[in-house]
Motif scaffolding. Structure first.
Motif, PDB file in Angstrom:
ATOM      1  N   GLN A  12       7.854   7.823   3.056  1.00 49.34           N
ATOM      2  CA  GLN A  12       8.479   8.216   4.311  1.00 49.34           C
ATOM      3  C   GLN A  12       8.355   9.721   4.533  1.00 49.34           C
ATOM      4  OE1 GLN A  12       9.584   6.309   6.725  1.00 49.34           O
ATOM      5  NE2 GLN A  12      10.165   8.076   8.000  1.00 49.34           N
ATOM      6  N   GLY A  13       8.556  10.482   3.473  1.00 47.87           N
ATOM      7  CA  GLY A  13       8.408  11.929   3.575  1.00 47.87           C
ATOM      8  C   GLY A  13       6.991  12.339   3.914  1.00 47.87           C
ATOM      9  N   PHE A  14       6.021  11.617   3.372  1.00 46.53           N
ATOM     10  CA  PHE A  14       4.609  11.899   3.674  1.00 46.53           C
ATOM     11  C   PHE A  14       4.302  11.630   5.142  1.00 46.53           C
ATOM     12  CE2 PHE A  14       0.160  10.108   3.631  1.00 46.53           C
ATOM     13  CZ  PHE A  14      -0.469  11.340   3.620  1.00 46.53           C
ATOM     14  N   PHE A  67       0.080   3.532  10.086  1.00 43.51           N
ATOM     15  CA  PHE A  67       1.397   2.923   9.988  1.00 43.51           C
ATOM     16  C   PHE A  67       2.300   3.290  11.159  1.00 43.51           C
ATOM     17  CE2 PHE A  67      -0.014   3.397   5.465  1.00 43.51           C
ATOM     18  CZ  PHE A  67      -0.395   2.067   5.339  1.00 43.51           C
ATOM     19  N   THR A  68       3.200   2.385  11.469  1.00 41.85           N
ATOM     20  CA  THR A  68       4.045   2.472  12.655  1.00 41.85           C
ATOM     21  C   THR A  68       4.834   3.774  12.722  1.00 41.85           C
ATOM     22  OG1 THR A  68       4.275   0.066  12.611  1.00 41.85           O
ATOM     23  CG2 THR A  68       5.872   1.290  13.932  1.00 41.85           C
ATOM     24  N   ALA A  69       5.367   4.211  11.586  1.00 43.52           N
ATOM     25  CA  ALA A  69       6.241   5.388  11.568  1.00 43.52           C
ATOM     26  C   ALA A  69       5.557   6.639  12.093  1.00 43.52           C
ATOM     27  CB  ALA A  69       6.746   5.631  10.149  1.00 43.52           C
ATOM     28  N   LEU A  70       4.227   6.651  12.045  1.00 39.49           N
ATOM     29  CA  LEU A  70       3.490   7.838  12.461  1.00 39.49           C
ATOM     30  C   LEU A  70       2.987   7.778  13.894  1.00 39.49           C
ATOM     31  CD1 LEU A  70       2.193  10.551  11.685  1.00 39.49           C
ATOM     32  CD2 LEU A  70       0.306   9.279  10.657  1.00 39.49           C
ATOM     33  N   GLN A  71       2.727   6.583  14.403  1.00 40.92           N
ATOM     34  CA  GLN A  71       1.953   6.460  15.630  1.00 40.92           C
ATOM     35  C   GLN A  71       2.669   6.980  16.880  1.00 40.92           C
ATOM     36  OE1 GLN A  71      -1.110   5.903  14.966  1.00 40.92           O
ATOM     37  NE2 GLN A  71      -0.569   5.338  12.864  1.00 40.92           N
ATOM     38  N   ASP A  72       3.853   6.475  17.166  1.00 41.92           N
ATOM     39  CA  ASP A  72       4.539   6.869  18.396  1.00 41.92           C
ATOM     40  C   ASP A  72       4.862   8.356  18.444  1.00 41.92           C
ATOM     41  OD1 ASP A  72       4.578   4.611  19.969  1.00 41.92           O
ATOM     42  OD2 ASP A  72       6.366   3.787  19.040  1.00 41.92           O
ATOM     43  N   ILE A  73       5.357   8.886  17.320  1.00 40.92           N
ATOM     44  CA  ILE A  73       5.725  10.295  17.306  1.00 40.92           C
ATOM     45  C   ILE A  73       4.497  11.183  17.462  1.00 40.92           C
ATOM     46  CG2 ILE A  73       5.644  10.494  14.779  1.00 40.92           C
ATOM     47  CD1 ILE A  73       8.039  12.394  14.982  1.00 40.92           C
ATOM     48  N   LEU A  95       0.832  -1.205   0.000  1.00 42.49           N
ATOM     49  CA  LEU A  95       0.000   0.000   0.000  1.00 42.49           C
ATOM     50  C   LEU A  95       0.868   1.257   0.000  1.00 42.49           C
ATOM     51  CD1 LEU A  95      -3.109   0.623   2.275  1.00 42.49           C
ATOM     52  CD2 LEU A  95      -1.562   2.447   1.634  1.00 42.49           C
ATOM     53  N   GLN A  96       1.846   1.287   0.902  1.00 44.51           N
ATOM     54  CA  GLN A  96       2.649   2.496   1.081  1.00 44.51           C
ATOM     55  C   GLN A  96       3.512   2.824  -0.136  1.00 44.51           C
ATOM     56  OE1 GLN A  96       4.147   3.135   5.362  1.00 44.51           O
ATOM     57  NE2 GLN A  96       3.762   0.931   5.306  1.00 44.51           N
ATOM     58  N   THR A  97       3.950   1.814  -0.846  1.00 46.04           N
ATOM     59  CA  THR A  97       4.771   2.073  -2.029  1.00 46.04           C
ATOM     60  C   THR A  97       3.917   2.289  -3.278  1.00 46.04           C
ATOM     61  OG1 THR A  97       5.060  -0.327  -2.309  1.00 46.04           O
ATOM     62  CG2 THR A  97       6.809   0.879  -1.183  1.00 46.04           C
ATOM     63  N   GLU A  98       2.855   1.494  -3.424  1.00 47.25           N
ATOM     64  CA  GLU A  98       2.026   1.604  -4.616  1.00 47.25           C
ATOM     65  C   GLU A  98       1.361   2.970  -4.728  1.00 47.25           C
ATOM     66  OE1 GLU A  98       1.184  -0.307  -7.326  1.00 47.25           O
ATOM     67  OE2 GLU A  98       2.906  -1.543  -6.763  1.00 47.25           O
TER      68      GLU A  98
END
Length: 227
Positions: free
Chosen positions: A84-86, A120-126, A63-66
């Motif tokens: 990642q930038g998004f 997605f994980t990259a967004l949740q904790d921060i 999903l994230q790449t497509e």
């Protein structure tokens, strides 16, 4: 409290998710004037991918790449780099929904609070850290880590295990999406509350236990006043 366990969705339930603003911020780094027409084009491609993800047809990485494949080709940038930038842009602009802090502060002394998100994980904790909500969350379940997305009941069962398997009648799922949050809670055998801010008709085959129009209404309903 009506429920000693309250599980929340994240995007558009606790946090405002302004994808348009996030994409504008992302593409500004590539000197792209990302307008509403470009956003409509992106959404038309992105939304079916989310349906496939929720239906278990594709995984989070796909999903994230497509969703950035076309823009990656236009800009000669790897789709994963754009994704990642998004996510970083969304973390920068994240804001809790109106009433979120008040709601969490009010129920925290009386209930365990969890989040089950298809985000997605990259967004949740921060995002939890930045908004100050992280200390209140005792259980955080992210579909990307589990490999299963709502409305699949298995992601709820995973959460129940992390919670120590409390009785299901003591658990409430709150979310803005009837097709993932409410239907998922129904399939998992727990009560549900639909955050229906637009007063949308209930979709066929989906029956939330309760509906509210705002987080302020949810707080008033959850906390039972006793004379």
């Amino acid at each position: 409290m009506r429920y000693p366990w309250v599980l929340f969705d994240a995007d558009e339930t606790l946090f405002h998710f302004d994808a348009y603003a996030g994409l504008q911020r992302l593409f500004s780094h590539y000197d792209v004037d990302f307008d509403r027409h470009a956003f409509a084009e992106y959404s038309a491609y992105n939304q079916p991918l989310w349906v496939k993800y929720q239906d278990g047809e594709i995984d989070a990485h796909t999903l994230q790449t497509e969703r950035f494949t076309r823009w990656g080709q236009r800009l000669n940038v790897a789709p994963a780099t754009l994704n990642q930038g998004f996510l970083e842009a969304m973390a920068d602009i994240c804001q809790p929904l109106s009433g979120a802090h008040d709601l969490i502060s009010a129920i925290k002394p009386h209930a365990h609070i969890g989040i089950i998100t298809n985000g997605f994980t990259a967004l949740q904790d921060i995002r939890l850290e930045k908004t100050g909500l992280k200390p209140a969350i005792s259980t955080l379940v992210i579909s990307e880590q589990v490999g299963i997305a709502k409305p699949d009941p298995r992601i709820f069962e995973h959460a129940f295990e992390k919670m120590g398997n409390p009785p299901k009648e003591k658990i409430l799922m709150v979310g803005d999406n009837p097709h993932s949050d409410v239907l998922g809670g129904m399939r998992a055998g727990i009560d549900t509350c639909w955050l229906n801010t637009d007063n949308t008709p209930v979709p066929e085959g989906i029956t939330p236990t309760h509906q509210v129009g705002s987080l302020f209404d949810l707080k008033a309903w959850l906390i039972q006043k006793r004379d």
